[in-house]
Motif scaffolding. Structure first.
Motif, mmCIF file in Angstrom:
data_model
loop_
_atom_site.group_PDB
_atom_site.id
_atom_site.type_symbol
_atom_site.label_atom_id
_atom_site.label_comp_id
_atom_site.label_asym_id
_atom_site.label_seq_id
_atom_site.Cartn_x
_atom_site.Cartn_y
_atom_site.Cartn_z
ATOM 1 N N THR A 151 0.798 -1.232 0.000
ATOM 2 C CA THR A 151 0.000 0.000 0.000
ATOM 3 C C THR A 151 0.830 1.282 0.000
ATOM 4 N N HIS A 152 2.133 1.194 0.334
ATOM 5 C CA HIS A 152 2.976 2.388 0.484
ATOM 6 C C HIS A 152 2.368 3.385 1.472
ATOM 7 N N HIS A 154 -0.781 3.936 2.079
ATOM 8 C CA HIS A 154 -2.131 4.381 1.733
ATOM 9 C C HIS A 154 -3.047 3.163 1.700
ATOM 10 N N ASN A 156 -6.111 2.753 1.308
ATOM 11 C CA ASN A 156 -7.248 2.724 0.387
ATOM 12 C C ASN A 156 -6.843 2.423 -1.052
ATOM 13 N N SER A 157 -5.570 2.112 -1.273
ATOM 14 C CA SER A 157 -5.121 1.806 -2.636
ATOM 15 C C SER A 157 -3.928 0.857 -2.589
ATOM 16 N N LEU A 158 -3.676 0.192 -3.718
ATOM 17 C CA LEU A 158 -2.553 -0.728 -3.833
ATOM 18 C C LEU A 158 -1.419 -0.048 -4.583
ATOM 19 N N ALA A 159 -0.202 -0.232 -4.064
ATOM 20 C CA ALA A 159 0.970 0.357 -4.705
ATOM 21 C C ALA A 159 1.583 -0.586 -5.727
ATOM 22 N N SER A 161 0.726 -4.015 -8.463
ATOM 23 C CA SER A 161 -0.371 -4.623 -9.210
ATOM 24 C C SER A 161 -0.947 -5.812 -8.451
ATOM 25 N N PRO A 162 -2.281 -5.950 -8.441
ATOM 26 C CA PRO A 162 -2.885 -7.115 -7.775
ATOM 27 C C PRO A 162 -2.369 -8.442 -8.327
#
Length: 314
Positions: A151-152, A154, A156-159, A161-162
């Protein structure tokens, strides 16, 4: 005698360290292949690597006096070595290369390094073996280290790729199955024969997804050199070195030295491939490496349990 023991201990440490570094560098070599030649797929490279390395290890086993074919004389051992190839070797080899292809070698190697914690969770859920306090702290550190990489900071988001997380997670599970499945076979048939057959079974089985003889890949001489490096110096040599190291040092010490694998992958990727890693990646990776070290230092109970499990199942 004490001097001889110290020399053997030092030899074991050096062999295990170099083996881990070669494994890490092989991931960088694979990343180079994927970058420079779009025809090279993780499936094709895994097939070439496992079939070639498996055959080489089986030939070495025969030369040193083992009986590689003996493993197929009993139905139980035959089923076990096939399970080892399909459920152990394929995820730890193919899924790792997929993570490298879609991401990079350092991140893929660090995620795969979570394998020991998969084993701890397996013991906790299925064997009701509660982790010690240092092991629990290590698991928490590994979780937050992974969270930082993914997530770095954050949430609420992925840093990353899934798909990298997916293949990397499967490769970490592969580390666990690759450790547990061959245990009953090793005392009977030896590491060379068991690993050789596991690699060969896995490599041949992958032809179901893409027959090797129908796949046409054009490679340069440099790329041929990288492939040979992955087979010889990234598979055969480190396995032989690590197997010899275990005769001189404890498995817990060898597990600690596995930390050289993600370190080597990171250093070589940054130096030669200009891979950019953020401070979150570096700090998260350091947390995971330290967590695995903590687990290794307090993992004697786990190792003894694995040995007892292998003895009972045999």
């Amino acid at each position: 005698m004490a001097t001889m023991n110290r020399q053997h201990h030092l030899r074991g440490i050096l062999l295990a360290s170099f083996a881990a570094m070669l494994w890490g560098v092989s991931g960088v070599a694979a990343s180079s292949l994927f970058t420079f030649n779009s025809q090279v797929t993780a499936l094709w490279l895994s097939q070439i690597r496992m079939i070639s390395a498996g055959l080489i290890l089986l030939v070495i086993a025969r030369i040193v006096g083992s009986q590689p074919l003996k493993i197929w004389h009993q139905k139980a051992s035959a089923i076990q070595v096939v399970s080892y190839g399909l459920l152990g070797m394929i995820p730890v080899q193919l899924c790792y290369f997929e993570a490298v292809k879609y991401g990079n070698a350092p991140i893929a190697t660090i995620i795969q390094f979570l394998g020991p914690f998969i084993i701890s969770l397996y013991f906790l859920i299925f064997k009701r073996i509660t982790p010690t306090r240092p092991e629990a702290v290590g698991m928490i550190m590994a979780f937050f280290g992974t969270l930082l990489i993914v997530t770095h900071g954050h949430l609420n988001s992925l840093a990353i790729s899934p798909i990298v997380l997916f293949w990397g997670g499967l490769s970490a599970i592969g580390v666990a199955t690759n450790t547990l499945l061959p245990r009953p076979l090793l005392p009977k048939f030896g590491a060379l024969s068991v690993t050789g057959w596991g690699l060969l079974v896995a490599g041949i089985s992958l032809n179901v997804f893409g027959p090797l003889w129908q796949t046409h890949v054009s490679v340069s001489w440099v790329e041929v050199g990288l492939i040979l490096f992955i087979i010889i110096f990234g598979t055969v040599f480190p396995f032989l070195m690590f197997a010899h190291a275990l005769a001189d040092i404890l498995p817990t010490t060898a597990s600690l030295l596995d930390a050289f694998e993600p370190l080597a992958a990171t250093v070589f990727s940054v130096t030669f491939l200009n891979v950019q890693l953020t401070s979150y990646d570096l700090f998260g990776g350091a947390m995971i490496i330290l967590a695995v070290m903590a687990l290794s230092l307090n993992g004697r109970k786990m190792i003894n349990f694995i040995r007892r499990l292998g003895t009972n199942e045999s």
